[in-house]
Design an enzyme around this catalytic site. Structure first.
Site, PDB file in Angstrom:
ATOM      1  N   HIS A 191     -10.573  -3.038  -1.182  1.00 14.84           N
ATOM      2  CA  HIS A 191     -11.474  -2.481  -0.174  1.00 14.84           C
ATOM      3  C   HIS A 191     -12.537  -1.623  -0.853  1.00 14.84           C
ATOM      4  CE1 HIS A 191      -8.922  -3.434   3.397  1.00 14.84           C
ATOM      5  NE2 HIS A 191      -7.940  -3.354   2.521  1.00 14.84           N
ATOM      6  N   HIS A 203      -7.234  -8.549  -2.365  1.00 18.37           N
ATOM      7  CA  HIS A 203      -8.563  -7.956  -2.143  1.00 18.37           C
ATOM      8  C   HIS A 203      -8.551  -6.482  -2.514  1.00 18.37           C
ATOM      9  CE1 HIS A 203      -6.281  -7.242   1.573  1.00 18.37           C
ATOM     10  NE2 HIS A 203      -6.944  -6.113   1.625  1.00 18.37           N
ATOM     11  N   TYR A 253      -0.527  -9.819   0.655  1.00 20.76           N
ATOM     12  CA  TYR A 253       0.502  -9.201   1.510  1.00 20.76           C
ATOM     13  C   TYR A 253       0.491  -9.828   2.896  1.00 20.76           C
ATOM     14  CZ  TYR A 253      -3.380  -6.141   3.133  1.00 20.76           C
ATOM     15  OH  TYR A 253      -4.562  -5.646   3.623  1.00 20.76           O
ATOM     16  N   ARG A 283      -2.754 -11.862   3.769  1.00 18.14           N
ATOM     17  CA  ARG A 283      -4.104 -11.509   3.294  1.00 18.14           C
ATOM     18  C   ARG A 283      -4.266 -11.983   1.851  1.00 18.14           C
ATOM     19  NH1 ARG A 283      -7.585  -8.049   4.583  1.00 18.14           N
ATOM     20  NH2 ARG A 283      -8.870  -9.854   4.155  1.00 18.14           N
ATOM     21  N   TYR A 339       0.854  -1.195   0.000  1.00 24.07           N
ATOM     22  CA  TYR A 339       0.000   0.000   0.000  1.00 24.07           C
ATOM     23  C   TYR A 339       0.883   1.237   0.000  1.00 24.07           C
ATOM     24  CZ  TYR A 339      -4.262  -2.592   1.203  1.00 24.07           C
ATOM     25  OH  TYR A 339      -5.341  -3.432   1.199  1.00 24.07           O
TER      26      TYR A 339
END
Ligand code: FE2
Lengths: 189, 236
Positions: free
Chosen positions: B158, B156, B143, B153, B104
């Site tokens: 969000h 995905h 990640y 995770r 991110y």
């Protein structure tokens, strides 16, 4: 039976700020020079079950304008709603778990007796947001509010923001305690 | 006023889900109290066409500095509906995600994977008159996170969703079909029912896949609908 079922919630996670905060300016200030009503500040901490600040949380509010109207098609008084007020605000609580809103004291919504603001809190570590309300400590009619009176007396104080007499702009303190002795009342509307 | 269905706790996750460790101290422990649905619950922010611009929904273009972002280009489409199947137009969707490497842009993300100078992974889009949305992005990478030993995770995106009122607000995550990390993920597994899990997994959509350009995925989102009166019930 409903035809479709609700999509379930998932946590907002720790990395929401670039999208939810930075892409839209100034979301924790709901007013401009044309907004009617008394300017106020609402600020508080989002605290976990160890009374530690939740520094990756976000608070959203939804409130009526100074006359108790919403700029929304479901409000029969929408035509009278303040065009300089959307009623929606959002504040990250990354700085020590503190959120802050600059807004106006909402008016009394027709059919109710005292002003309040609806609130939602999101955080990493919450798989779904929690819903609460902010009432104001300087409102005598709180005692006659249907929702406040539905809350056990010993928990009502968790829904009442306290006016801080030391501040030049009326400032209300409202901490969100997610757990503990003073756990904030959360609702399931 | 038309009343809406409450949060369906058979499909939404609980506040406390011990395998996702940070839920333990962050979710309310006391019982939620009832709240009548009045004007303040049945209204919500109204977003106009000026809320978003065209670039906001193209994450492969909205943050370019010196070239294209790296990774597998994808197109995500879907429809925002309520439980009665009514399309919800003019609703704001906000999306954020990791880059193709699982990193991110957020400053606290310390995953040892490269940032992409041409990708922030942030976008916004309004649903159209039919409740449909479409955005272009890069397929996010998996990640690691600190929840437990070797925790990853699943890939995905969000999603933050505003419906038409305070009750329809939803923040969720879209997953990708066939990802082996889903069954190991305490966040995904916080969902109490298998059908609910399926609703968060997008479908590969060959009709959206664009030749020589990008793969398509479809992700429909359903929020609370109006309570149906007995008169409208279609059951025998
Ligand atoms: Fe994420």
């Amino acid at each position: 039976m409903s035809q479709f079922e609700q999509s379930p919630s998932q946590t907002i996670g720790p990395f929401f700020r670039n999208a939810l905060i930075e892409m839209t300016a100034n979301q924790n200030n709901l007013i401009n020079e044309n907004t009617a009503g008394q300017k106020i500040i609402i600020t508080g901490l989002v605290l976990d079950g160890n009374s530690q600040p939740i520094t990756d949380s976000m608070v959203e509010i939804w409130q009526a304008d100074a006359n108790g109207y919403f700029n929304h098609p479901a409000d029969p008084n929408r035509a009278k709603a303040d065009p300089a007020f959307s009623g929606h605000g959002r504040s990250e609580a990354v700085n020590g778990g503190r959120y802050t809103f600059t807004t106006i004291k909402p008016g009394i919504i027709p059919g109710t007796v005292t002003p309040y603001i609806n609130l939602r809190v999101f955080a990493r570590g919450m798989l779904i947001h929690a819903i609460s309300r902010i009432y104001f400590s300087d409102e005598a009619e709180n005692d006659n509010d249907e929702v406040l009176n539905s809350v056990p007396a010993e928990r009502r104080h968790t829904l009442v923001a306290q006016l801080d007499p030391a501040e030049p702009i009326p400032t209300y303190r409202f901490d969100l305690n997610m757990q503990g002795e003073n756990e904030t009342v959360f609702f399931n509307p | 006023m038309t009343q809406f269905n409450p949060i369906n706790w058979k499909t939404h996750p609980p506040y406390i889900h011990p395998p996702y460790r940070s839920t333990a101290k962050r979710g309310p422990l006391k019982k939620l109290l009832p709240l009548p649905q009045k004007l303040s619950e049945l209204t919500g922010p109204v977003f106009g066409a000026d809320t978003v611009n065209e670039l906001d929904s193209d994450l492969t273009r909205n943050a370019r500095v010196n070239g294209e972002p790296i990774g597998e280009r994808i197109i995500v489409v879907g429809k925002l509906l309520d439980e009665s199947g009514n399309a919800i137009p003019n609703a704001l969707l906000e999306v954020w995600q990791a880059n193709a490497c699982g990193r991110y842009i957020h400053k606290v993300d310390q995953h040892d994977a490269p940032l992409d100078p041409n990708f922030t992974g942030c976008g916004r889009v309004l649903t159209d008159a039919n409740g449909e949305y479409r955005f272009t992005t890069i397929k996010p990478g998996a990640y690691p996170w600190g929840n437990h030993e070797n925790a990853w995770r699943p890939a995905h995106i969000h999603f933050s969703v505003f419906g038409t009122n305070f009750l329809q607000r939803l923040v969720t995550q879209m997953y990708f079909p066939g990802d082996p990390l889903m069954s190991l993920d305490p966040i995904f597994n916080g969902l109490p029912d298998e059908n609910g899990k399926k609703r968060l997994v997008s479908d590969y959509a060959h009709d959206i896949t664009t030749p020589e350009w990008a793969l398509g995925y479809r992700f429909n989102i359903v929020v609370n609908g109006p309570k149906e009166t007995p008169f409208e019930t279609k059951e025998a």
